[in-house]
Write a protein that holds these residues in place. Structure first.
Motif, PDB file in Angstrom:
ATOM      1  N   GLN A  86       0.904  -1.124   0.042  1.00  0.00           N
ATOM      2  CA  GLN A  86       0.166  -0.047  -0.174  1.00  0.00           C
ATOM      3  C   GLN A  86       0.806   1.296  -0.075  1.00  0.00           C
ATOM      4  N   HIS A  87       0.464   2.118  -0.928  1.00  0.00           N
ATOM      5  CA  HIS A  87       1.557   3.503  -0.900  1.00  0.00           C
ATOM      6  C   HIS A  87       0.546   4.365  -1.800  1.00  0.00           C
ATOM      7  N   ILE A  88       0.470   5.655  -1.415  1.00  0.00           N
ATOM      8  CA  ILE A  88      -0.107   6.579  -2.086  1.00  0.00           C
ATOM      9  C   ILE A  88       0.191   6.609  -3.493  1.00  0.00           C
ATOM     10  N   ASN A  89       1.338   6.292  -4.092  1.00  0.00           N
ATOM     11  CA  ASN A  89       1.837   6.532  -5.398  1.00  0.00           C
ATOM     12  C   ASN A  89       1.984   5.283  -6.239  1.00  0.00           C
ATOM     13  N   LEU A  90       1.530   4.194  -5.501  1.00  0.00           N
ATOM     14  CA  LEU A  90       1.086   2.998  -6.149  1.00  0.00           C
ATOM     15  C   LEU A  90      -0.456   2.464  -6.298  1.00  0.00           C
ATOM     16  N   VAL A  91      -0.842   2.142  -7.530  1.00  0.00           N
ATOM     17  CA  VAL A  91      -2.227   1.850  -7.651  1.00  0.00           C
ATOM     18  C   VAL A  91      -2.760   0.756  -6.575  1.00  0.00           C
ATOM     19  N   LYS A  92      -4.231   1.072  -6.248  1.00  0.00           N
ATOM     20  CA  LYS A  92      -4.538  -0.146  -5.312  1.00  0.00           C
ATOM     21  C   LYS A  92      -5.174  -1.131  -5.888  1.00  0.00           C
ATOM     22  N   LEU A  93      -4.885  -2.336  -5.754  1.00  0.00           N
ATOM     23  CA  LEU A  93      -5.683  -3.686  -6.117  1.00  0.00           C
ATOM     24  C   LEU A  93      -6.602  -3.874  -5.227  1.00  0.00           C
ATOM     25  N   ILE A  94      -7.889  -3.891  -5.618  1.00  0.00           N
ATOM     26  CA  ILE A  94      -9.038  -3.991  -4.729  1.00  0.00           C
ATOM     27  C   ILE A  94      -9.367  -5.524  -4.671  1.00  0.00           C
ATOM     28  N   GLY A  95      -9.235  -6.321  -5.838  1.00  0.00           N
ATOM     29  CA  GLY A  95      -9.565  -7.789  -5.784  1.00  0.00           C
ATOM     30  C   GLY A  95      -9.223  -8.251  -7.069  1.00  0.00           C
ATOM     31  N   PHE A  96      -9.326  -9.447  -7.143  1.00  0.00           N
ATOM     32  CA  PHE A  96      -9.089 -10.387  -8.465  1.00  0.00           C
ATOM     33  C   PHE A  96      -9.847 -11.403  -8.543  1.00  0.00           C
ATOM     34  N   CYS A  97     -10.084 -12.069  -9.891  1.00  0.00           N
ATOM     35  CA  CYS A  97     -11.066 -13.179 -10.061  1.00  0.00           C
ATOM     36  C   CYS A  97      -9.933 -14.295 -10.552  1.00  0.00           C
ATOM     37  N   CYS A  98      -9.837 -15.517 -10.400  1.00  0.00           N
ATOM     38  CA  CYS A  98      -9.331 -16.319 -11.058  1.00  0.00           C
ATOM     39  C   CYS A  98     -10.063 -17.822 -11.063  1.00  0.00           C
ATOM     40  N   GLU A  99     -10.787 -17.714 -12.172  1.00  0.00           N
ATOM     41  CA  GLU A  99     -11.925 -18.964 -11.917  1.00  0.00           C
ATOM     42  C   GLU A  99     -11.863 -19.124 -13.813  1.00  0.00           C
ATOM     43  N   GLY A 100     -11.615 -20.759 -13.932  1.00  0.00           N
ATOM     44  CA  GLY A 100     -11.521 -21.203 -15.137  1.00  0.00           C
ATOM     45  C   GLY A 100     -10.529 -20.440 -15.979  1.00  0.00           C
ATOM     46  N   ASP A 101     -10.811 -19.969 -17.266  1.00  0.00           N
ATOM     47  CA  ASP A 101      -9.856 -19.194 -18.126  1.00  0.00           C
ATOM     48  C   ASP A 101      -9.898 -17.743 -17.542  1.00  0.00           C
ATOM     49  N   HIS A 102     -10.917 -17.386 -16.800  1.00  0.00           N
ATOM     50  CA  HIS A 102     -10.825 -15.839 -16.235  1.00  0.00           C
ATOM     51  C   HIS A 102      -9.716 -15.126 -15.531  1.00  0.00           C
ATOM     52  N   ARG A 103      -9.123 -14.151 -16.050  1.00  0.00           N
ATOM     53  CA  ARG A 103      -7.850 -13.579 -15.131  1.00  0.00           C
ATOM     54  C   ARG A 103      -8.383 -12.223 -15.005  1.00  0.00           C
ATOM     55  N   LEU A 104      -8.852 -11.868 -13.894  1.00  0.00           N
ATOM     56  CA  LEU A 104      -9.339 -10.316 -13.808  1.00  0.00           C
ATOM     57  C   LEU A 104      -8.709  -9.746 -12.630  1.00  0.00           C
ATOM     58  N   LEU A 105      -8.210  -8.433 -12.872  1.00  0.00           N
ATOM     59  CA  LEU A 105      -7.893  -7.698 -11.743  1.00  0.00           C
ATOM     60  C   LEU A 105      -8.772  -6.432 -11.495  1.00  0.00           C
ATOM     61  N   VAL A 106      -9.066  -6.114 -10.319  1.00  0.00           N
ATOM     62  CA  VAL A 106      -9.909  -4.905 -10.277  1.00  0.00           C
ATOM     63  C   VAL A 106      -9.154  -3.895  -9.399  1.00  0.00           C
ATOM     64  N   TYR A 107      -8.871  -2.792 -10.031  1.00  0.00           N
ATOM     65  CA  TYR A 107      -8.079  -2.077  -9.410  1.00  0.00           C
ATOM     66  C   TYR A 107      -9.152  -0.601  -9.131  1.00  0.00           C
ATOM     67  N   GLU A 108      -8.563   0.348  -8.392  1.00  0.00           N
ATOM     68  CA  GLU A 108      -9.195   1.490  -8.011  1.00  0.00           C
ATOM     69  C   GLU A 108      -9.208   2.400  -9.440  1.00  0.00           C
ATOM     70  N   HIS A 109     -10.419   3.068  -9.726  1.00  0.00           N
ATOM     71  CA  HIS A 109     -10.365   3.872 -11.119  1.00  0.00           C
ATOM     72  C   HIS A 109      -9.616   5.111 -10.927  1.00  0.00           C
ATOM     73  N   MET A 110      -8.468   5.312 -11.990  1.00  0.00           N
ATOM     74  CA  MET A 110      -8.042   6.862 -12.077  1.00  0.00           C
ATOM     75  C   MET A 110      -8.801   7.763 -12.940  1.00  0.00           C
ATOM     76  N   PHE A 111      -9.384   8.619 -12.385  1.00  0.00           N
ATOM     77  CA  PHE A 111     -10.251   9.427 -13.245  1.00  0.00           C
ATOM     78  C   PHE A 111      -9.442  10.094 -14.220  1.00  0.00           C
TER      79      PHE A 111
END
Length: 283
Positions: A35-60
């Protein structure tokens, strides 16, 4: 938008091949732990079957390249000098944290404007850790087959030797020069619009910048869209830092911690020598 909150998110989808799997694991294991103010924050992820999803905070405000080069965000306002300086300082702090303050040293390996995101207040956040390499605290370098992006690659990438955090320092130096000038260090668009003979006379911007730094002519390097509204002392500081960051020998480059101290005005820095490899390549 997450259904149970007001948080706006950005979802990154990786393809299901082996490279996508490598990038997925690298991103989750690296950015997921820090966690650092100058590194994008990873909120969560999905690893199911062939799905590889990374959920980040949105940068406006999207990525830095959209504001510097006006490609992906044509309506973007010109970044003021103060905003540019704060962006360079924030990125430097984020990289210093990765290199020196984490349990393991993390080398990003792909520092470029596209991987620097800006929030609603233009606070920069380093993103895209798909190529990140981990160096144990008992080691100083690591062998990896990963490559970053042409134009930001340190010489040691090309010789196949083990890399150190100094590859990020090199990429950061190249980004600094683009922040100063508001244009690509090497523009492919120029080569399409000029004949091959005239294109050979175009001086590569990093070489031009260090030449002009030696000659005391910094004003001509700064983005003309600023119309002279910038801090000359800060511009000189940024240009000196950039010149040291892109030295051929990694031992001649500063650490990101030293870069932060210089940009904060806590440490002085000399005028850098011309990197021989760059000069030889573009003269």
């Amino acid at each position: 938008m997450l259904s149970d909150s007001t948080i706006t998110i950005a979802v990154k989808k990786l393809d299901g091949d082996r490279q996508g799997e490598k990038q997925f694991r690298a991103e989750v294991s690296s950015i997921g732990l820090i966690q650092h103010i100058n590194l994008v924050k990873l909120i969560g992820f999905c690893c199911e079957g062939d799905h590889r999803l990374l959920v980040y905070e949105h940068m406006f405000n999207g990525s830095l390249d959209g504001h510097l080069f006006k490609k992906s965000n044509v309506d973007a306002a010109v970044l003021s000098w103060n905003t540019r300086y704060q962006i360079t300082l924030g990125v430097a702090r984020g990289l210093s944290y990765l290199h020196q303050s984490c349990r393991e040293c993390i080398i990003h390996c792909d520092i470029k404007p596209e991987n620097i995101l800006l929030d609603a207040s233009f606070v920069p956040k380093v993103a895209d850790f798909g190529l990140a390499a981990f160096v144990g605290r008992d080691f100083s370098r690591i062998l990896t087959s990963f490559r970053g992006t042409a134009g930001y690659l340190a010489p040691e990438w090309l010789t196949g030797v083990a890399i150190t955090p100094k590859v990020d320092v090199y990429g950061f130096g190249m980004v600094l020069l683009e922040v100063i000038s508001g244009r690509r260090n090497s523009s492919s668009e120029e080569s399409y619009n000029t004949s091959s003979s005239s294109n050979q006379n175009v001086i590569y911007f990093p070489v031009q910048a260090i030449n002009k730094l030696h000659g005391g002519d910094l004003k001509s390097l700064v983005d003309p869209q600023l119309h002279g509204d910038f801090n000359l002392e800060e511009a000189e500081r940024v240009c000196k830092v950039a010149g040291w960051c892109i030295q051929d020998n990694e031992l001649d480059r500063p650490t990101m911690g030293e870069v932060v101290r210089v940009l904060e005005g806590q440490q002085e820095i000399d005028v850098p020598p011309m990197p021989r490899l760059l000069a030889a390549q573009f003269y």
